[in-house]
Write a protein that holds these residues in place. Structure first.
Motif, PDB file in Angstrom:
ATOM      1  N   MET A  85     -77.035 -27.342  58.443  1.00  0.00           N
ATOM      2  CA  MET A  85     -75.572 -27.416  58.373  1.00  0.00           C
ATOM      3  C   MET A  85     -74.988 -26.030  58.622  1.00  0.00           C
ATOM      4  N   LEU A  86     -73.959 -25.977  59.425  1.00  0.00           N
ATOM      5  CA  LEU A  86     -73.315 -24.701  59.724  1.00  0.00           C
ATOM      6  C   LEU A  86     -72.557 -24.211  58.507  1.00  0.00           C
ATOM      7  N   GLN A  87     -72.815 -22.965  58.133  1.00  0.00           N
ATOM      8  CA  GLN A  87     -72.118 -22.390  56.991  1.00  0.00           C
ATOM      9  C   GLN A  87     -70.774 -21.845  57.433  1.00  0.00           C
ATOM     10  N   ARG A  88     -69.791 -21.993  56.575  1.00  0.00           N
ATOM     11  CA  ARG A  88     -68.486 -21.404  56.851  1.00  0.00           C
ATOM     12  C   ARG A  88     -68.577 -19.910  56.645  1.00  0.00           C
TER      13      ARG A  88
ATOM     14  N   THR B 197     -76.301  -9.723  53.595  1.00  0.00           N
ATOM     15  CA  THR B 197     -77.138 -10.812  53.102  1.00  0.00           C
ATOM     16  C   THR B 197     -77.315 -11.821  54.231  1.00  0.00           C
ATOM     17  N   GLY B 198     -78.032 -12.899  53.966  1.00  0.00           N
ATOM     18  CA  GLY B 198     -78.228 -13.925  54.980  1.00  0.00           C
ATOM     19  C   GLY B 198     -76.941 -14.585  55.412  1.00  0.00           C
ATOM     20  N   ASP B 199     -75.921 -14.541  54.558  1.00  0.00           N
ATOM     21  CA  ASP B 199     -74.636 -15.159  54.890  1.00  0.00           C
ATOM     22  C   ASP B 199     -73.671 -14.212  55.596  1.00  0.00           C
ATOM     23  N   THR B 200     -74.004 -12.937  55.653  1.00  0.00           N
ATOM     24  CA  THR B 200     -73.103 -11.949  56.254  1.00  0.00           C
ATOM     25  C   THR B 200     -72.903 -12.245  57.743  1.00  0.00           C
TER      26      THR B 200
ATOM     27  N   GLY C  78     -77.670 -23.745  63.794  1.00  0.00           N
ATOM     28  CA  GLY C  78     -76.391 -24.420  63.707  1.00  0.00           C
ATOM     29  C   GLY C  78     -75.316 -23.640  64.434  1.00  0.00           C
ATOM     30  N   HIS C  79     -74.375 -24.346  65.009  1.00  0.00           N
ATOM     31  CA  HIS C  79     -73.374 -23.665  65.823  1.00  0.00           C
ATOM     32  C   HIS C  79     -72.063 -24.435  65.804  1.00  0.00           C
ATOM     33  N   GLU C  80     -71.015 -23.729  66.186  1.00  0.00           N
ATOM     34  CA  GLU C  80     -69.690 -24.317  66.307  1.00  0.00           C
ATOM     35  C   GLU C  80     -69.463 -24.771  67.743  1.00  0.00           C
ATOM     36  N   PRO C  81     -68.450 -25.620  67.971  1.00  0.00           N
ATOM     37  CA  PRO C  81     -68.170 -26.075  69.336  1.00  0.00           C
ATOM     38  C   PRO C  81     -67.968 -24.894  70.286  1.00  0.00           C
TER      39      PRO C  81
ATOM     40  N   TYR D  32     -76.086 -13.865  59.373  1.00  0.00           N
ATOM     41  CA  TYR D  32     -77.213 -12.997  59.704  1.00  0.00           C
ATOM     42  C   TYR D  32     -78.534 -13.765  59.733  1.00  0.00           C
ATOM     43  N   ALA D  33     -78.747 -14.655  58.762  1.00  0.00           N
ATOM     44  CA  ALA D  33     -79.992 -15.425  58.728  1.00  0.00           C
ATOM     45  C   ALA D  33     -80.151 -16.272  59.984  1.00  0.00           C
ATOM     46  N   ASP D  34     -79.059 -16.842  60.483  1.00  0.00           N
ATOM     47  CA  ASP D  34     -79.135 -17.646  61.702  1.00  0.00           C
ATOM     48  C   ASP D  34     -79.394 -16.782  62.925  1.00  0.00           C
ATOM     49  N   ALA D  35     -78.792 -15.584  62.955  1.00  0.00           N
ATOM     50  CA  ALA D  35     -79.039 -14.673  64.073  1.00  0.00           C
ATOM     51  C   ALA D  35     -80.515 -14.305  64.144  1.00  0.00           C
TER      52      ALA D  35
END
Length: 270
Positions: free
Chosen positions: A1-4, A101-104, A141-144, A127-130
Motif C-alpha cells: 500500500m502506498l504510504q501518504r 527514516t523509512g518513511d522520509t 507502490g506508486h501514485e498515478p 526512503y524505504a521504497d526508493a
C-alpha cells in the motif's frame, strides 16, 4: 500500500521541489568554482536581484545524494569523456540525513545530458521504497503517473547491474528568478564532501572533502539564456566556468578512478 508522504516542517527544500508526483526539468547549467570569501558578496548581489528560495534558511540547507553506477563506472566515464548523451541515477534527500527514516520522502532521479541541455526527471517516494526500487530491484507502490518512470529506473538498475557507488553532501543557498528572470536559479554549494561506502543516509560514516574547503560551487540554471546582468557580473568578478561533477569528484577522491581535479589529501568531515 502506498504510504501518504508527509513533509516535515524542518525538511528544507521538499515542499518547493515536489508539487506533483513526477517532475521533469529541461535546463542549461553553468558552473563556476569560486573562493569561499567571494560567497557573501555574491549572495548579496543575488539578494538584490532574485528571490531567495522560500525554503532556504539563512544557514542554507543540506543535500545528500547516493549515485548508482556500473561496476566499471559507465556513467562516470560518460561524464569524463564528455559524451553528448549521458545520464546518472541517484537517490536525493534534502535536510538532516540523521533524521531520515523509512518513511522520509526522498527523490529518485534520472539526470541526463542531451547535447548542452540538462534534463532531470524524478519522483518522490518514501526512503524505504526508493531503496527497494534501486537496491532491491523491485517495483514499489506508486501514485498515478509514476509507473512508467519507475519501470525505467527498474530497467536501468537491472539491465546495467547498477549499484550504489558514491555519496555526496553539501550545504546549499538557493535563489530564484523573478519578473524577466523567471526560470533562473542560482545556487551556492559549500562544504562539498562525499564517501564511497555506508550509503544509508543515517549511517555514522566518515565523509571526505571532495572540493577544497576554501572553494564553493556557484551554479546557474536557466531555461533559455543567462541574463546579461549575470554575464556582466561574472566578467567583472573574473568568474571562470568549470566542468565539475560532484559525483565524479567523489569517485576520484576515493581512488575509484585514476584522475582528480583537485588531488585532495585525505580529510574527514561529518
Amino acid at each position: 500500500m502506498l504510504q501518504r508522504l508527509r513533509t516535515p516542517v524542518d525538511d528544507a527544500g521538499h515542499r518547493l521541489r515536489a508539487p506533483s508526483t513526477l517532475h521533469a526539468f529541461n535546463r542549461y547549467e553553468i558552473k563556476y568554482l569560486i573562493d569561499v570569501d567571494q560567497v557573501e558578496s555574491l549572495r548579496q548581489e543575488m539578494e538584490r536581484r532574485l528571490d531567495r528560495d522560500q525554503h532556504c534558511p539563512d544557514e542554507g540547507y543540506n543535500i545528500w545524494s547516493v549515485y548508482y553506477d556500473t561496476r566499471r563506472l559507465r556513467f562516470y566515464w560518460e561524464k569524463i569523456e564528455g559524451l553528448k548523451f549521458r545520464r546518472k541515477l541517484r537517490i536525493r534527500h534534502y535536510g538532516d540525513r540523521f533524521a531520515a527514516t523509512g518513511d522520509t520522502p526522498v527523490f529518485v532521479e534520472i539526470k541526463q545530458r542531451v547535447n548542452r541541455v540538462t534534463q532531470k526527471r524524478r519522483v518522490r517516494l518514501p526512503y524505504a521504497d526508493a531503496l527497494g526500487l534501486c537496491d532491491g530491484r523491485r517495483m514499489v507502490g506508486h501514485e498515478p503517473g509514476q509507473r512508467a518512470f519507475l519501470e525505467e529506473v527498474l530497467d536501468l538498475v537491472s539491465r546495467l547491474d547498477l549499484h550504489a557507488t558514491a555519496m555526496t553532501g553539501y550545504t546549499r543557498h538557493a535563489y530564484m528568478g523573478r519578473d524577466a528572470d523567471v526560470g533562473l536559479r542560482v545556487t551556492f554549494d559549500q562544504r562539498v564532501r562525499g564517501r564511497d561506502r555506508d550509503f544509508q543516509l543515517g549511517a555514522q560514516a566518515e565523509n571526505r572533502l571532495i572540493v577544497p574547503a576554501r572553494k564553493a560551487i556557484l551554479e546557474v540554471k536557466v531555461n533559455e539564456r543567462v541574463p546579461y546582468w549575470f554575464t556582466d557580473l561574472a566578467a567583472a568578478r573574473n568568474l571562470q566556468v568549470v566542468r565539475v561533477s560532484k559525483y565524479c569528484q567523489s569517485v576520484e577522491a576515493y581512488g575509484l578512478a585514476p584522475r582528480s581535479i583537485f588531488h585532495l589529501p585525505a580529510h574527514s568531515e561529518a
